[in-house]
Design an enzyme around this catalytic site. Structure first.
Site, PDB file in Angstrom:
ATOM      1  N   LYS A  53       0.837  -1.203   0.000  1.00  0.00           N
ATOM      2  CA  LYS A  53       0.000   0.000   0.000  1.00  0.00           C
ATOM      3  C   LYS A  53       0.873   1.255   0.000  1.00  0.00           C
ATOM      4  CE  LYS A  53      -3.738  -2.516   2.171  1.00  0.00           C
ATOM      5  NZ  LYS A  53      -4.349  -3.035   3.389  1.00  0.00           N
ATOM      6  N   GLN A  97      -4.716  -1.752   9.580  1.00  0.00           N
ATOM      7  CA  GLN A  97      -4.514  -3.059   8.942  1.00  0.00           C
ATOM      8  C   GLN A  97      -5.084  -4.175   9.830  1.00  0.00           C
ATOM      9  OE1 GLN A  97      -3.171  -3.582   5.791  1.00  0.00           O
ATOM     10  NE2 GLN A  97      -3.838  -5.675   6.110  1.00  0.00           N
ATOM     11  N   ASP A 120     -11.088   2.363   3.697  1.00  0.00           N
ATOM     12  CA  ASP A 120     -11.346   0.926   3.519  1.00  0.00           C
ATOM     13  C   ASP A 120     -12.823   0.661   3.231  1.00  0.00           C
ATOM     14  OD1 ASP A 120      -9.303  -0.929   3.468  1.00  0.00           O
ATOM     15  OD2 ASP A 120      -9.085  -1.020   5.656  1.00  0.00           O
TER      16      ASP A 120
END
Ligand code: NAP
Length: 284
Positions: A53, A97, A120
């Site tokens: 990422k 995460q 997200d």
């Protein structure tokens, strides 16, 4: 005729090239999209995802930073950190995460992220907006899959789509996004009776199980488009999907590979969401 392979890496590159140009223009107006990633503990897979990422962000000109925290931090310490980032005007996107250590409530963490920075797309507010068809941050994996289908002009409207998997991050939102595109959607999962008889009715089959090569051509209708979301490691350490690629390739019309399929598109949609967040937050 063997299936046409949908190259997620190639599509991701094309989308990222466009993003790079857009970010050059945004920077000229004084806006640099910024993504902050929180990484907890030392799970090697999480480290590798976060690295990917960070690299992809840099490639398109998104600035990013990683906050590394010890696995023994308390839930409250993590929530405080998120609140701090919510209040920081320079941070446009926040990503924690997953998975988290067992002593931390994942849902509480997701719900603490400002929905306007929830790149997200996991916050219930964004999920709710998606369901009622309002503008929302869409969960990156299903969002990327919609782009893959559209890139090949695969007709979704009116088609029977079968989604195997009902997780909050892949299966459930996948079905919802396809419903929003006017597909007829069937969800399957581990309790589904006679899975094969259902998947054999699918014009589009989305497989998000997490078991290597579990779906062979006997599960697939002739000419179906098959999207393999699974990421598994073989005994020899190689990445493999949930779909038996060589076998299904002979029966499907379209097929995604693993690697170079859904994975690169997931990261790309994270970048798209970060740009969207930056532009949205800048308005106010
Ligand atoms: P998950 O939360 O473990 O969900 C797996 C789903 O598969 C569950 O709904 C489960 O049913 C169902 N299932 C398990 N065994 C089954 C069987 N034998 N037959 C039918 N359904 C079965 O996993 P996830 O987070 O959705 O991820 C799924 C896979 O996608 C994993 O391999 C993951 O690594 C991969 N993934 C890839 C990306 C990417 O960007 N490429 C992103 C996210 C995830 P129950 O609900 O009944 O348990």
């Amino acid at each position: 005729m063997p299936a046409e392979i949908i190259n997620g890496q190639q599509l991701a590159k094309e989308l990222r090239d466009n993003m790079r140009e857009e970010i050059v223009q945004l920077k000229e107006t004084g806006l640099t999209p910024h993504l902050t990633v929180i990484l907890i503990g030392d799970d090697p897979a999480s480290h590798s995802y976060v690295k990917g990422k960070e690299k992809a962000s840099a490639e398109v000109g998104i600035s990013s930073n990683i906050i590394r925290l010890n696995a023994d931090l308390s839930e409250q310490e993590l929530l405080n950190k998120i609140v701090e980032l919510n209040q920081d005007d320079h941070v446009h996107g926040i990503l924690v995460q997953l998975p988290l250590p067992n002593h931390i409530d994942e849902q509480k963490v997701i719900e603490t992220i400002d929905p306007a920075k929830d790149v997200d797309g996991f916050h219930p507010i964004n999920i709710g907006r998606m369901i009622v068809g309002q503008d929302a941050f869409l969960p990156c994996t299903p969002y990327g899959i919609i782009q893959m289908l559209k890139s090949k002009n695969i007709v979704i409207e009116g088609k029977h789509v079968v989604v195997i998997g009902r997780s909050n991050i892949v299966g459930k939102p996948m079905g919802q996004l396809l419903l929003n595109e006017n597909a007829t959607v069937t969800y399957c999962h581990s309790r589904t009776n006679d899975l094969k008889s259902i998947t054999n009715q699918a014009d589009i089959l989305i497989v998000a199980i997490g078991k290597a090569n579990i779906i062979d051509s006997s599960y697939v209708k002739e000419g179906a488009a098959v999207i393999d979301v699974g990421v598994n490691r073989n005994t020899d350490g190689k990445l493999t999907g949930d779909v038996d690629f060589e076998d299904v390739k002979q029966k499907a019309s379209f097929l995604t590979p693993v690697p170079k399929g859904v994975g690169p598109m997931t990261i790309t949609m994270l970048l798209a969401n970060t740009i969207k967040a930056a532009k949205g937050l800048n308005k106010g």
